[in-house]
Design an enzyme around this catalytic site. Structure first.
Site, PDB file in Angstrom:
ATOM      1  N   ARG A 197       0.844  -1.199   0.000  1.00  0.00           N
ATOM      2  CA  ARG A 197       0.000   0.000   0.000  1.00  0.00           C
ATOM      3  C   ARG A 197       0.868   1.234   0.000  1.00  0.00           C
ATOM      4  NH1 ARG A 197      -4.771  -1.501   4.077  1.00  0.00           N
ATOM      5  NH2 ARG A 197      -5.395  -3.358   2.941  1.00  0.00           N
ATOM      6  N   LYS A 246      -2.335  -6.665  -3.954  1.00  0.00           N
ATOM      7  CA  LYS A 246      -1.869  -7.869  -3.261  1.00  0.00           C
ATOM      8  C   LYS A 246      -2.159  -9.097  -4.113  1.00  0.00           C
ATOM      9  CE  LYS A 246      -5.924  -8.833  -0.438  1.00  0.00           C
ATOM     10  NZ  LYS A 246      -6.400  -9.275   0.855  1.00  0.00           N
ATOM     11  N   ASP A 289     -16.396  -1.418   4.146  1.00  0.00           N
ATOM     12  CA  ASP A 289     -15.286  -0.516   3.824  1.00  0.00           C
ATOM     13  C   ASP A 289     -15.026  -0.466   2.322  1.00  0.00           C
ATOM     14  OD1 ASP A 289     -14.209  -3.035   3.487  1.00  0.00           O
ATOM     15  OD2 ASP A 289     -12.215  -2.428   4.138  1.00  0.00           O
ATOM     16  N   ASP A 313     -13.161  -1.969   0.113  1.00  0.00           N
ATOM     17  CA  ASP A 313     -13.155  -3.172  -0.723  1.00  0.00           C
ATOM     18  C   ASP A 313     -14.139  -4.232  -0.232  1.00  0.00           C
ATOM     19  OD1 ASP A 313     -11.603  -3.510   1.557  1.00  0.00           O
ATOM     20  OD2 ASP A 313     -10.373  -5.060   0.635  1.00  0.00           O
ATOM     21  N   THR A 324      -2.271 -10.552  13.740  1.00  0.00           N
ATOM     22  CA  THR A 324      -3.135  -9.659  12.969  1.00  0.00           C
ATOM     23  C   THR A 324      -2.967  -9.904  11.474  1.00  0.00           C
ATOM     24  OG1 THR A 324      -3.056  -7.998  14.687  1.00  0.00           O
ATOM     25  CG2 THR A 324      -3.544  -7.218  12.478  1.00  0.00           C
ATOM     26  N   GLU A 334     -11.582 -10.512  13.331  1.00  0.00           N
ATOM     27  CA  GLU A 334     -10.617  -9.564  13.871  1.00  0.00           C
ATOM     28  C   GLU A 334     -11.379  -8.396  14.478  1.00  0.00           C
ATOM     29  OE1 GLU A 334      -6.644  -9.224  11.850  1.00  0.00           O
ATOM     30  OE2 GLU A 334      -8.003  -9.124  10.146  1.00  0.00           O
ATOM     31  N   LYS A 357     -11.952 -11.885   4.789  1.00  0.00           N
ATOM     32  CA  LYS A 357     -13.089 -11.469   5.591  1.00  0.00           C
ATOM     33  C   LYS A 357     -14.155 -10.921   4.648  1.00  0.00           C
ATOM     34  CE  LYS A 357     -10.631  -7.238   6.897  1.00  0.00           C
ATOM     35  NZ  LYS A 357      -9.185  -7.411   7.097  1.00  0.00           N
TER      36      LYS A 357
HETATM   37  C1  G1P Z   1      -5.387  -3.522   9.944  1.00  0.00           C
HETATM   38  C2  G1P Z   1      -6.171  -4.275  10.996  1.00  0.00           C
HETATM   39  C3  G1P Z   1      -6.072  -5.761  10.734  1.00  0.00           C
HETATM   40  C4  G1P Z   1      -6.520  -6.070   9.314  1.00  0.00           C
HETATM   41  C5  G1P Z   1      -5.752  -5.215   8.328  1.00  0.00           C
HETATM   42  C6  G1P Z   1      -6.251  -5.401   6.908  1.00  0.00           C
HETATM   43  O1  G1P Z   1      -4.039  -3.881  10.014  1.00  0.00           O
HETATM   44  O2  G1P Z   1      -5.714  -3.970  12.284  1.00  0.00           O
HETATM   45  O3  G1P Z   1      -6.848  -6.444  11.673  1.00  0.00           O
HETATM   46  O4  G1P Z   1      -6.316  -7.421   9.006  1.00  0.00           O
HETATM   47  O5  G1P Z   1      -5.873  -3.845   8.669  1.00  0.00           O
HETATM   48  O6  G1P Z   1      -7.596  -5.041   6.772  1.00  0.00           O
HETATM   49  P1  G1P Z   1      -2.922  -2.975  10.754  1.00  0.00           P
HETATM   50  O7  G1P Z   1      -3.015  -1.604  10.153  1.00  0.00           O
HETATM   51  O8  G1P Z   1      -3.342  -2.945  12.200  1.00  0.00           O
HETATM   52  O9  G1P Z   1      -1.629  -3.680  10.516  1.00  0.00           O
HETATM   53 ZN    ZN Z   2     -10.889  -3.816   3.498  1.00  0.00          ZN
END
Ligand code: G1P
Ligand code: ZN
Length: 543
Positions: free
Chosen positions: A22, A126, A277, A279, A344, A363, A376
């Site tokens: 990203r 990704k 969100d 996506d 995570t 999560e 998800k």
């Molecule tokens: C964040 C969320 C995590 C999720 C990810 C992608 O990651 O905390 O649970 O899987 O976005 O959607 P982080 O920015 O905390 O690394």
């Molecule tokens: Zn998303």
């Protein structure tokens, strides 16, 4: 048609984070930047001859340009067939569903999830593997290694193809099938949920507000909720995907989905509010004057999943990310099934789902899903909630009240400190990491530290180890503080502080969350020296 081999040089920092690469759009628009990463994916996969791919994204700015580049590169690298969503659109869960249904080699998903979009905002890419899920670290590490040595990439000199009309096209010798982004996903949802019961729920006057946040889920929500399920027109708001999400962050949290929260806590609240969100993989759910914390939503969905046809035979196990509250573990214990605690990021659920060790995962960051795909899935969670509401004949606050009376309540909140100086954030983490072991046994504000560590995970399926996954401090009372740095941000560092306190059934179950967590909030600040080190007296976002 000419196959071109273009000379290039490595770019620094093309390391995939929690969920792919990203960066700002402007970074991706640098000459060869995107192409370098795409070729690195292809190289890491050991070449693409005869392979098949799904390509699609959340419709944000640069999505369509990126897809045209990827198609020409796929053709030049020998890919035989690509499925692309019309107009380049595929929600992340739909991309996962399509990869699985058509058994493609994998897929390239273009999204920066809940981050803002537009020429000055974020873009992301990704790779998902053949099970439909995010590539595991073994592959993302290999991609990163390729980005560091890349010297050329392959691309076909070929005109852009029309992504707006469905059907078969060609890029060189490569077949491109532009598909309806909704159809396969909708078909899958119909196998999981009792659409008849949900139709009757809407027919009886049940009111839902679904905020698609001008992002990818709009067309899915309209087709399924307002179409197949007969919810009144207007149930879905902000249903048109926009390249800049209408200047909003497509992040369903109390800050960016404020209009929805205001509605649900106001005098004319409908029965249910929900949002997803950028996506479409995240979701939040609200009842009248009640925001269901995502950790609680996971637990309630798991406890009631058997009410939906797709889960009638029960769950094999429940998995949650480490910072997610322990509410789901209590459901697993009652059901007599295993509970898993992973780092995570959704990619860590893939092996558990593939091995049929877990059926439902979640999560705290508004993500829930199941073994139906390997991402998800925001709309899935909304449909499961609707199915449960229809089957139980109860509204959300009543369902949650009964849940807490059965399992007790894990009060839970996440405090984010965004756009911190990276060095400062790293120093804060290092200082806390350094004193973790000395905290054990000490008492602070009446709470004794039972354990403190830097979370490491050994995957029970393939034995791979992931370390450095977040600092956790657990108290004898069962309360807990977790602190980690975000792996998805594109600007500075984001410090995430996760706070949890358990109140047993029969205890005080109706407290305001931040009040219930007051001691943990103060302790987190004291132990991690947040205010003194960052100069911030308040988090940027409380969710
Ligand atoms: C964040 C969320 C995590 C999720 C990810 C992608 O990651 O905390 O649970 O899987 O976005 O959607 P982080 O920015 O905390 O690394
Ligand atoms: Zn998303």
């Amino acid at each position: 048609m000419t196959l071109q081999t273009i000379d290039t040089k490595p770019y620094e920092g093309q390391k995939p984070g929690t969920s792919g690469l990203r960066k700002k759009v402007k970074v991706f628009q640098q000459p060869h930047y995107l192409a370098n990463f795409v070729q690195s994916i292809f190289n890491a996969l050991g070449g693409m001859t005869g392979k098949t791919l799904v390509v699609g994204g959340d419709g944000r700015y640069y999505n369509r340009e990126a897809i045209q580049i990827i198609l020409k590169m796929a053709a030049a690298n020998g890919v035989s067939r690509v499925l692309v969503g019309r107009n380049g659109l595929l929600s992340t869960p739909a991309a996962s569903a399509v990869i699985r249904k058509y058994r493609t080699t994998g897929g390239i998903v273009l999204s920066a999830s809940h981050n803002p979009g537009g020429p000055d905002e974020d873009f992301g890419i990704k790779y998902n593997i053949g099970n439909g899920g995010p590539a595991p670290e073994k592959i993302t590490d290999a991609i990163f290694a390729e980005t560091k040595t890349i010297s050329n990439y392959n691309i076909l000199d070929w005109p852009d193809i029309d992504l707006a009309t469905l059907g078969d096209k060609l890029v060189g010798d490569m077949a491109v099938d532009v598909i309806d982004p909704v159809a396969d996903y909708q078909e899958l949802m119909q196998t999981l949920f009792d659409f008849r019961a949900i139709r009757s729920l809407f027919a009886s006057g049940f009111r839902l507000r679904f905020d698609a946040m001008s992002a990818a889920t709009g067309p899915y929500a309209r087709a399924i909720l307002e179409g197949a399920l007969g919810a009144p027109a207007g149930t879905v708001v902000n249903g048109e995907p926009l390249e800049d999400f209408g200047h909003h962050h497509p992040d369903p949290n109390p800050v960016h989905a404020k209009a929805l929260f205001d509605l649900m806590y106001g005098p004319d609240a409908p029965d249910m509010g929900a949002a997803s969100d950028g996506d479409g993989d995240r979701n939040i759910v609200l009842g009248k004057a009640l925001y269901v914390a995502p950790s609680d939503s996971l637990a309630a969905l798991a406890a009631n999943a058997h009410l939906a046809p797709g889960y009638r035979t029960g769950l094999k196990g429940i998995a949650r990310s480490m910072p997610t509250s322990g509410a789901a573990d209590r459901v697993a214990a009652k059901l007599g099934i295993p509970a898993f605690e992973t780092p995570t990021g959704w990619k860590f659920f893939g092996n558990l789902l593939d091995a049929d060790m877990a059926t439902i995962c979640g999560e705290e960051s508004a993500g829930t899903g199941s073994n139906h795909v390997r991402e998800k899935d925001g709309l899935w969670a909304v449909l499961l909630w609707l199915n449960i509401i229809a089957a139980r004949g109860q509204n959300i606050p009543a369902i949650m009240r009964e849940h807490w009376q059965t399992y007790g309540r894990n009060y839970y909140s996440r405090h984010d400190y965004e756009v911190l100086d990276t060095t400062l954030a790293n120093d804060l983490m290092a200082a806390l990491r350094g004193k973790l072991s000395s905290l054990v046994g000490q008492n602070f504000r009446g709470e004794t530290v039972a354990g403190a560590d830097d979370f490491a995970y050994t995957d029970p399926v393939d034995g791979s180890v992931s370390s450095g996954q977040g600092l956790r401090i657990v108290f004898e009372s069962g309360s807990r503080i977790v602190i980690r740095l975000s792996g998805t941000g594109t600007e500075g560092a984001t410090l995430r502080v996760y706070l949890e306190r358990y109140e047993p059934a029969g205890g005080n179950l109706g407290m305001e969350t931040q009040e219930a967590l007051a001691t943990m909030i103060a302790l987190a600040d004291e132990l991690a020296e947040i205010t003194s080190r960052t100069g911030r007296s308040e988090p940027s976002v409380v969710s």
